[in-house]
Design a protein around this motif. Structure first.
Motif, PDB file in Angstrom:
ATOM      1  N   GLU A 118      -6.972   6.316  -2.675  1.00 18.07           N
ATOM      2  CA  GLU A 118      -5.585   5.866  -2.531  1.00 18.07           C
ATOM      3  C   GLU A 118      -5.478   4.772  -1.473  1.00 18.07           C
ATOM      4  O   GLU A 118      -4.745   3.799  -1.652  1.00 18.07           O
ATOM      5  CB  GLU A 118      -4.712   7.062  -2.150  1.00 18.07           C
ATOM      6  CG  GLU A 118      -4.537   8.068  -3.294  1.00 18.07           C
ATOM      7  CD  GLU A 118      -3.732   9.291  -2.848  1.00 18.07           C
ATOM      8  OE1 GLU A 118      -3.350   9.313  -1.650  1.00 18.07           O
ATOM      9  OE2 GLU A 118      -3.478  10.169  -3.686  1.00 18.07           O
ATOM     10  N   GLU A 119      -6.214   4.940  -0.344  1.00 15.33           N
ATOM     11  CA  GLU A 119      -6.177   3.898   0.689  1.00 15.33           C
ATOM     12  C   GLU A 119      -6.708   2.572   0.163  1.00 15.33           C
ATOM     13  O   GLU A 119      -6.136   1.512   0.407  1.00 15.33           O
ATOM     14  CB  GLU A 119      -7.007   4.347   1.892  1.00 15.33           C
ATOM     15  CG  GLU A 119      -6.386   5.497   2.665  1.00 15.33           C
ATOM     16  CD  GLU A 119      -7.263   5.938   3.820  1.00 15.33           C
ATOM     17  OE1 GLU A 119      -8.334   5.320   3.987  1.00 15.33           O
ATOM     18  OE2 GLU A 119      -6.876   6.890   4.549  1.00 15.33           O
ATOM     19  N   ASN A 160      -6.714   1.660  -2.942  1.00 18.25           N
ATOM     20  CA  ASN A 160      -5.712   1.133  -3.880  1.00 18.25           C
ATOM     21  C   ASN A 160      -4.573   0.460  -3.129  1.00 18.25           C
ATOM     22  O   ASN A 160      -4.055  -0.581  -3.548  1.00 18.25           O
ATOM     23  CB  ASN A 160      -5.180   2.264  -4.756  1.00 18.25           C
ATOM     24  CG  ASN A 160      -6.229   2.758  -5.744  1.00 18.25           C
ATOM     25  OD1 ASN A 160      -7.118   1.987  -6.141  1.00 18.25           O
ATOM     26  ND2 ASN A 160      -6.159   4.021  -6.141  1.00 18.25           N
ATOM     27  N   MET A 161      -4.155   1.081  -1.987  1.00 17.54           N
ATOM     28  CA  MET A 161      -3.093   0.466  -1.178  1.00 17.54           C
ATOM     29  C   MET A 161      -3.551  -0.879  -0.622  1.00 17.54           C
ATOM     30  O   MET A 161      -2.787  -1.845  -0.593  1.00 17.54           O
ATOM     31  CB  MET A 161      -2.707   1.404  -0.041  1.00 17.54           C
ATOM     32  CG  MET A 161      -1.982   2.660  -0.498  1.00 17.54           C
ATOM     33  SD  MET A 161      -1.686   3.810   0.871  1.00 17.54           S
ATOM     34  CE  MET A 161      -0.562   2.829   1.842  1.00 17.54           C
ATOM     35  N   ILE A 178      -5.816  -2.827  -1.956  1.00 17.85           N
ATOM     36  CA  ILE A 178      -5.845  -3.774  -3.079  1.00 17.85           C
ATOM     37  C   ILE A 178      -4.435  -4.232  -3.407  1.00 17.85           C
ATOM     38  O   ILE A 178      -4.180  -5.424  -3.658  1.00 17.85           O
ATOM     39  CB  ILE A 178      -6.537  -3.118  -4.289  1.00 17.85           C
ATOM     40  CG1 ILE A 178      -8.027  -2.891  -3.976  1.00 17.85           C
ATOM     41  CG2 ILE A 178      -6.386  -3.984  -5.532  1.00 17.85           C
ATOM     42  CD1 ILE A 178      -8.745  -2.073  -5.011  1.00 17.85           C
ATOM     43  N   GLU A 179      -3.468  -3.282  -3.400  1.00 18.28           N
ATOM     44  CA  GLU A 179      -2.077  -3.649  -3.693  1.00 18.28           C
ATOM     45  C   GLU A 179      -1.543  -4.606  -2.630  1.00 18.28           C
ATOM     46  O   GLU A 179      -0.837  -5.577  -2.942  1.00 18.28           O
ATOM     47  CB  GLU A 179      -1.230  -2.370  -3.728  1.00 18.28           C
ATOM     48  CG  GLU A 179       0.211  -2.603  -4.182  1.00 18.28           C
ATOM     49  CD  GLU A 179       0.311  -3.064  -5.625  1.00 18.28           C
ATOM     50  OE1 GLU A 179       1.286  -3.752  -5.946  1.00 18.28           O
ATOM     51  OE2 GLU A 179      -0.608  -2.762  -6.417  1.00 18.28           O
ATOM     52  N   GLU A 180      -1.906  -4.322  -1.346  1.00 21.68           N
ATOM     53  CA  GLU A 180      -1.453  -5.208  -0.280  1.00 21.68           C
ATOM     54  C   GLU A 180      -2.074  -6.594  -0.415  1.00 21.68           C
ATOM     55  O   GLU A 180      -1.415  -7.610  -0.191  1.00 21.68           O
ATOM     56  CB  GLU A 180      -1.834  -4.597   1.061  1.00 21.68           C
ATOM     57  CG  GLU A 180      -1.235  -5.326   2.253  1.00 21.68           C
ATOM     58  CD  GLU A 180      -1.512  -4.602   3.551  1.00 21.68           C
ATOM     59  OE1 GLU A 180      -1.099  -5.105   4.590  1.00 21.68           O
ATOM     60  OE2 GLU A 180      -2.148  -3.524   3.483  1.00 21.68           O
ATOM     61  N   ARG A 236      -2.938  -7.889  -3.207  1.00 21.30           N
ATOM     62  CA  ARG A 236      -2.220  -8.532  -4.315  1.00 21.30           C
ATOM     63  C   ARG A 236      -0.883  -9.104  -3.861  1.00 21.30           C
ATOM     64  O   ARG A 236      -0.495 -10.206  -4.247  1.00 21.30           O
ATOM     65  CB  ARG A 236      -2.003  -7.506  -5.434  1.00 21.30           C
ATOM     66  CG  ARG A 236      -3.292  -7.164  -6.210  1.00 21.30           C
ATOM     67  CD  ARG A 236      -3.022  -6.100  -7.246  1.00 21.30           C
ATOM     68  NE  ARG A 236      -4.243  -5.766  -7.981  1.00 21.30           N
ATOM     69  CZ  ARG A 236      -4.346  -4.766  -8.842  1.00 21.30           C
ATOM     70  NH1 ARG A 236      -3.285  -3.994  -9.087  1.00 21.30           N
ATOM     71  NH2 ARG A 236      -5.503  -4.529  -9.456  1.00 21.30           N
ATOM     72  N   LYS A 237      -0.198  -8.305  -2.989  1.00 19.91           N
ATOM     73  CA  LYS A 237       1.073  -8.822  -2.460  1.00 19.91           C
ATOM     74  C   LYS A 237       0.836 -10.069  -1.627  1.00 19.91           C
ATOM     75  O   LYS A 237       1.595 -11.040  -1.722  1.00 19.91           O
ATOM     76  CB  LYS A 237       1.746  -7.739  -1.611  1.00 19.91           C
ATOM     77  CG  LYS A 237       2.274  -6.570  -2.434  1.00 19.91           C
ATOM     78  CD  LYS A 237       2.930  -5.529  -1.523  1.00 19.91           C
ATOM     79  CE  LYS A 237       3.450  -4.339  -2.317  1.00 19.91           C
ATOM     80  NZ  LYS A 237       4.077  -3.330  -1.439  1.00 19.91           N
ATOM     81  N   ASN A 238      -0.221 -10.029  -0.791  1.00 19.38           N
ATOM     82  CA  ASN A 238      -0.539 -11.228  -0.001  1.00 19.38           C
ATOM     83  C   ASN A 238      -0.876 -12.409  -0.901  1.00 19.38           C
ATOM     84  O   ASN A 238      -0.504 -13.551  -0.623  1.00 19.38           O
ATOM     85  CB  ASN A 238      -1.713 -10.940   0.933  1.00 19.38           C
ATOM     86  CG  ASN A 238      -1.353  -9.959   2.020  1.00 19.38           C
ATOM     87  OD1 ASN A 238      -0.180  -9.832   2.379  1.00 19.38           O
ATOM     88  ND2 ASN A 238      -2.338  -9.246   2.544  1.00 19.38           N
ATOM     89  N   GLU A 242       0.299 -12.797  -3.927  1.00 20.77           N
ATOM     90  CA  GLU A 242       1.553 -13.282  -4.513  1.00 20.77           C
ATOM     91  C   GLU A 242       2.337 -14.110  -3.511  1.00 20.77           C
ATOM     92  O   GLU A 242       2.905 -15.147  -3.859  1.00 20.77           O
ATOM     93  CB  GLU A 242       2.369 -12.077  -4.985  1.00 20.77           C
ATOM     94  CG  GLU A 242       1.751 -11.349  -6.176  1.00 20.77           C
ATOM     95  CD  GLU A 242       2.517 -10.074  -6.535  1.00 20.77           C
ATOM     96  OE1 GLU A 242       3.515  -9.790  -5.815  1.00 20.77           O
ATOM     97  OE2 GLU A 242       2.140  -9.411  -7.516  1.00 20.77           O
ATOM     98  N   GLN A 283     -11.398 -10.871  -4.544  1.00 22.01           N
ATOM     99  CA  GLN A 283     -11.254  -9.618  -5.283  1.00 22.01           C
ATOM    100  C   GLN A 283     -12.615  -9.060  -5.678  1.00 22.01           C
ATOM    101  O   GLN A 283     -12.852  -7.847  -5.621  1.00 22.01           O
ATOM    102  CB  GLN A 283     -10.392  -9.851  -6.531  1.00 22.01           C
ATOM    103  CG  GLN A 283      -8.903 -10.077  -6.212  1.00 22.01           C
ATOM    104  CD  GLN A 283      -8.083 -10.324  -7.455  1.00 22.01           C
ATOM    105  OE1 GLN A 283      -8.653 -10.552  -8.523  1.00 22.01           O
ATOM    106  NE2 GLN A 283      -6.776 -10.276  -7.311  1.00 22.01           N
TER     107      GLN A 283
END
Length: 753
Positions: free
Chosen positions: A122-123, A125-126, A128-130, A132-134, A136, A170
């Motif tokens: 989960e960490e 994934n978070m 990776i999501e962060e 992705r936000k960066n 974006e 990535q």
């Protein structure tokens, strides 16, 4: 029967279980034979079958006593076998219970590991999501920048390169995720060792708490010492002011005494000249009188002969009497002149005594002033030392501000209006004021260098910080400012001029000199040097002998220099050239080699503008043979590329790409400082190669110092104000207490805690 009993009662290994599934090992469940009259007995499968199939033979059918004895013996053996089976069954039940407990513990351990694996996943994934936000947000920022750019094709190429870089990032994150999973698998093997180290960690934690309380007490004592030092310094400064006032008054009195003495000496000289002239006139009068007396005698003799000359004799007598009166008057004047001369000599002697007394007083005052100035200097040194200690305990980044002098052709009439320095005691040497649009902006830093400060004067202020690298600390010094503000001059100096050597050559000279002096104390040091530049978000090895690996036409190095940070806060750059050095001359040669390979260009703001960030790293490894103490220090000296505005620099083509890359990396540095200042949970170190490389210096246990360089001309007021504001934010950042990298061989096991 006794022989059969002896044969059946011999010690053997345990026989297999009757269902034939598993063999019983001797260590699994040893049989208990307590209370047996035959001693310790074990049965095999053949023994049991032989016992069950045994048929009692009798010599006589009617001998009931013999039959009873054989039957009793057979029953005893059967009881012994049954008892052995019961004990074996109990041992099996006990072993089964132990195996069940071990199975439950293993299942619980596996469940905990699965939970930790899910949490790690989960960490990740978070993260990776962060990312992705960066990514974006970077795309949004890039889209905004595209609307402001004039060259749309260049911006599109930039976006493609950014996307490729993000894809590579990535891919790198995917690799790191795989590595993290591998590390999670190896974590199971390290759990046992962690449990063993738990007690040592508790002991070390208690010692750290004691050390922390001791440091807090030292900090309080340092604060009190600083307050006392400030009071003593204020009293010393006031005493110096009073002494200087007395000194100036005595100097005025001395000047007046000298003037009056000169007047008296002039009067004395005039009186001496007048007395000499009077003596000459008196001698002339005496000669005339003698001459007249001789004439009178001759006339008297002649008068006796000639009575006709009586009238002439009377006239001569009258003349002689008048001359006698004149002689008496001259004698009186001579006496009065002698008296005046004696009075003037007495006055001159008194003035000379007064002058000597005042001269001695001035000498005493000078000695007192020198003593007071010496105390002031010592107090200032103590204040700086305590101030640096407090800053190290706070963990703040120290900031020095340097204002370069005006260059030929610049308007030097505006410097006094644009930049000024407070004269108050608290801000002396630490404050700077900037005027913009009739508005005054005041800033305070750890040190402010005025334009006429020499390179040696600047280096003296950082020499103790450089010494920390030899003591086992990580030290980072970097120069920040707009293009043409003097960053490269501060760090590198002027080639070929010994007096204008920069901080990097002077730091190396000090380190090599100190290394030589510490040999007598048993210290041996090994030094390694690496130099790189970050050009258009690409790392270049400036010490590489392959020129194609250093510079290519498209600005991309064929070698991939990846940045990695280990668990101890050390930074490693893959495929980077690291050389052992023995003297400062070798390092000077390498610096010249790196300077030739570094990217420079001409703009409207600077003839020789640095188009990349230059990073000089000196790794220090020391061993004391007498105490077996080991230290590992790192000295990072960084010359950042200057920020610039396209409207002023007039950059086009390659210069435009370089300017965009420089401003983007410096903007990322500003974002990192902003996040550190707000103590945010996430600090965007990965937004640029520069911030990721500086991560241990900005967010670790390093001693960090920033030079903010300022241009004094009025046309650069806007950029200077931005630089000073950024420096103030940097000065307010707390990055943690510096930690010394030491190790002692005898205490290796304790140092793990």
């Amino acid at each position: 029967m006794v022989g059969a009993m002896a044969n059946n009662g011999r010690i053997r290994s345990a026989f297999p279980v009757t269902n034939g599934s598993k063999d019983l090992t001797p260590n699994s469940a040893p049989a208990s034979t307590a209370g047996s009259e035959y001693g310790p007995v074990e049965f095999s499968r053949e023994d049991v079958e032989a016992l069950l199939n045994e048929r009692i033979k009798y010599k006589s059918k009617f001998n009931y006593k013999e039959r009873c004895e054989n039957m009793m013996d057979y029953i005893k053996r059967l009881r012994l076998c049954i008892r052995w089976f019961q004990e074996l069954e109990l041992d099996y039940a006990f072993e089964q219970e132990k195996l069940k407990n071990a199975l439950e513990m293993n299942e619980k351990h596996c469940a905990d590991m699965e939970t930790s694996l899910r949490n790690k996943e989960e960490e990740l994934n978070m993260i990776i999501e962060e990312l992705r936000k960066n990514f974006e947000s970077a795309q949004i920022q890039l889209a905004k920048e595209q609307t402001e750019k004039l060259a749309a094709n260049d911006s599109l190429g930039k976006e493609k390169e950014a996307r490729l870089a993000v894809e590579k990032a990535q891919a790198g994150l995917t690799e790191e995720l795989g590595k993290a999973q591998g590390e999670l698998q190896t974590a199971n093997q390290r759990i046992q060792s962690v449990n063993d180290m738990y007690k040592l960690l508790q002991e070390y934690n208690s010692s750290l708490q004691l050390y922390n309380s001791k440091l807090q007490g030292d900090l309080d004592e340092a604060h009190e010492t600083i307050k006392r030092g400030e009071k003593e310094r204020t009293a010393i400064v006031e005493n110096i002011g009073n002494l200087k006032g007395q000194f100036s008054a005595l100097q005025d009195q001395l000047a007046a005494s000298k003037a009056s003495q000169d007047d008296i000496m002039k009067q004395k000289a005039e009186l001496v000249n007048e007395v000499a002239s009077l003596k000459l006139e008196l001698q002339q009068a005496k000669d005339e009188r003698d001459h007249h007396l001789t004439e009178l005698k001759t006339l008297q003799t002649e008068a006796a002969k000639y009575n006709d000359f009586k009238d002439t004799i009377a006239e001569l007598e009258a003349t002689c009497s008048s001359q006698s009166s004149q002689i008496r008057e001259l004698q009186d004047q001579l006496v009065s002149s002698d008296r005046q001369l004696q009075m003037s000599d007495l006055t001159t002697f008194e003035k000379m005594n007064e002058f000597e007394e005042q001269k001695q007083t001035i000498i005493d005052l000078k000695s007192r002033v020198e003593e007071a100035e010496l105390k002031f200097v010592e107090g200032e040194k103590l204040r700086k030392k305590l101030h640096n200690t407090i800053l190290e305990l706070k963990g703040n980044i120290r900031v020095f501000c340097r204002v370069r002098p005006l260059l030929p052709g610049e308007n030097n009439g505006d410097e006094g209006k644009t930049i000024s320095y407070p004269a108050s005691l608290e801000l002396l040497g630490r404050g700077i004021d900037l005027m913009q649009n009739a508005q005054k902006h005041s800033f305070t830093f750890d040190k402010v260098f005025v334009p006429n400060t020499s390179q040696e004067g600047v280096f003296i202020e950082i020499s103790q910080l450089v010494q920390s690298a030899l003591d086992g600390y990580k030290v980072c010094i970097f120069a920040y400012g707009q293009t043409g503000s003097g960053k490269t001059y501060t760090m590198m100096g002027k080639p070929g001029n010994v007096e204008e050597k920069g901080l990097i050559p002077r730091c190396l000279e000090q380190i090599f000199e100190t290394r030589q002096s510490l040999r007598s104390q048993g210290w041996k040091y090994e030094l390694q040097v690496s130099m790189l530049e970050i050009y258009n978000e690409t790392i270049r090895d400036l010490l590489s002998t392959n020129k194609e690996a250093v510079r290519t036409d498209n600005g991309v190095s064929p070698q991939k220099h990846a940045i990695k940070h280990d668990a101890h806060g050390n930074t490693h750059v893959a495929e980077l050239t690291i050389l052992d050095v023995k003297s400062s001359r070798e390092v000077s040669f390498l610096l010249d080699h790196a300077a030739r390979n570094r990217s420079v260009g001409k703009t409207q703001m600077n003839e020789q503008s640095s188009r990349s960030h230059f990073v000089f790293t000196l790794r220090i490894s020391g061993v004391n043979e007498s105490t077996e103490q080991q230290v590992q220090g790192v000295l990072n000296l960084i010359d950042l590329a200057g920020s610039e505005r396209l409207s002023k620099s007039g950059s086009t083509g390659d210069r435009l790409k370089e300017t965009q890359a420089i401003n983007k990396s410096l903007s990322s540095l500003g974002d990192v400082i902003f996040a550190l200042g707000k103590k945010e949970d996430h600090v965007p170190f990965r937004n640029s190669k520069l911030t990721y490389l500086l991560q241990p210096c900005l967010g670790g246990d390093s001693k960090t110092l920033m030079f903010v360089n300022i241009a004094p001309e009025s046309s650069s007021t806007g950029e200077s104000l931005c630089s000073l504001r950024f420096a103030a934010r940097v000065n307010a950042c707390e990055i943690g207490t510096p930690r010394r990298q030491t190790n002692i061989k005898q205490l290796d096991r304790l140092s793990l805690g």
